[in-house]
Design an enzyme around this catalytic site. Sequence first.
Site, PDB file in Angstrom:
ATOM      1  N   GLY A 150       0.925  -1.380  -0.027  1.00 13.78           N
ATOM      2  CA  GLY A 150       0.031   0.030   0.014  1.00 13.78           C
ATOM      3  C   GLY A 150       0.812   1.158   0.107  1.00 13.78           C
ATOM      4  N   GLU A 151       0.464   2.271   0.703  1.00 14.41           N
ATOM      5  CA  GLU A 151       0.865   3.642   0.695  1.00 14.41           C
ATOM      6  C   GLU A 151       1.357   4.110  -0.694  1.00 14.41           C
ATOM      7  OE1 GLU A 151       4.864   3.249   2.646  1.00 14.41           O
ATOM      8  OE2 GLU A 151       4.130   2.132   4.169  1.00 14.41           O
TER       9      GLU A 151
END
Length: 351
Positions: free
Chosen positions: A316-317
């Site tokens: 993610g991120e």
Amino acid sequence: MSTVFPSVEPPSEAARREAVARHETLTKPLGALGKLEELGVWVASCQGVCPPKPFTRPRIVVFAGDHGVAKHGVSAYPSEVTAQMVANFLTGGAAINVLAATAGATVRVVDMAVDSDGEGLPDQVTAHKVRRSSGSVDREDALTQDEVEAAITAGRAIADEEIDAGADLLVAGDMGIGNTTPSSILIAALTGAEPVAVVGRGTGIDDNAWMRKATAIRDGLRRARKVSADPVALLRTAAGADIAAMAAFLAQAAVRRTPVILDGVVAGAAALVAEELAPGSSLWWVAGHRSVEPAHTLVLDQLNLTPLLEMDMRLGEGSGAAAAIPLVTMATRILAEMATFTDAGVTERPE
């Protein structure tokens, strides 16, 4: 602000045709650079000009929020990690900071629903905060109607802020313990998949946590399917302020004719809803990578997107999308900067 989005105009067909024609004149066999050629054509069509212009301000916006369902053992990490990671983003210590710096992008983090008071955080981080955490989506709505409208308004405003400040390539990232559970519910609701088909390992959960997560997704999906034809109601029921804002951000980027590189399963869930909010938005997106989360492949199939990278990532991120920025940059510069056969005095292939 209304939750209704203006119609999305498609990328320029004239610029696309010009880009295809230009590739035929560059000093290489036509098609020899494979998908890099297709990617450059997409950039030219999004910019409405050929040759395309190099990107000057790629921007990654990380939407942070906690999720009530995390209290029920669906993640390998406790919820306090979300607030700790927001601080880590701000000091430049997270994976996305390193990847962005390498790719020539900058990072902004926004606290939409982190379960903390946000004390000490910059105003730019907390200005759009809707609430602390969300309802546990397996048993209650994630948001109230006022909160989902506030989150959509925030997502649109954040897109406008970034584009007005010069962002010409966008990435939506995520940070939130438990966020793959509501994401999986949204994906199943919009693709017709069964719960077991969308349950992944998230942060690296064991078999017992996987079973708890599968149960939470099953129960959340029963509630979500009743409202799946209404994207705003679906976000209210099964998302969270972070994912709702991300969906609006992606839709508004398309309204504003700004290309986006999509990340993994959480951004993918938001993208599915964004396409419902503003049909045609997906023409302004490319998929940065394919996450190992099983639900992400369902997203890519539904949106008819082919991932640029297959690196077995699941952080993610915005990390998978950030890893793809250099490819988009290369594809753009190839079309803009390579010599033509005529310019270089190179003999073309005979007809």
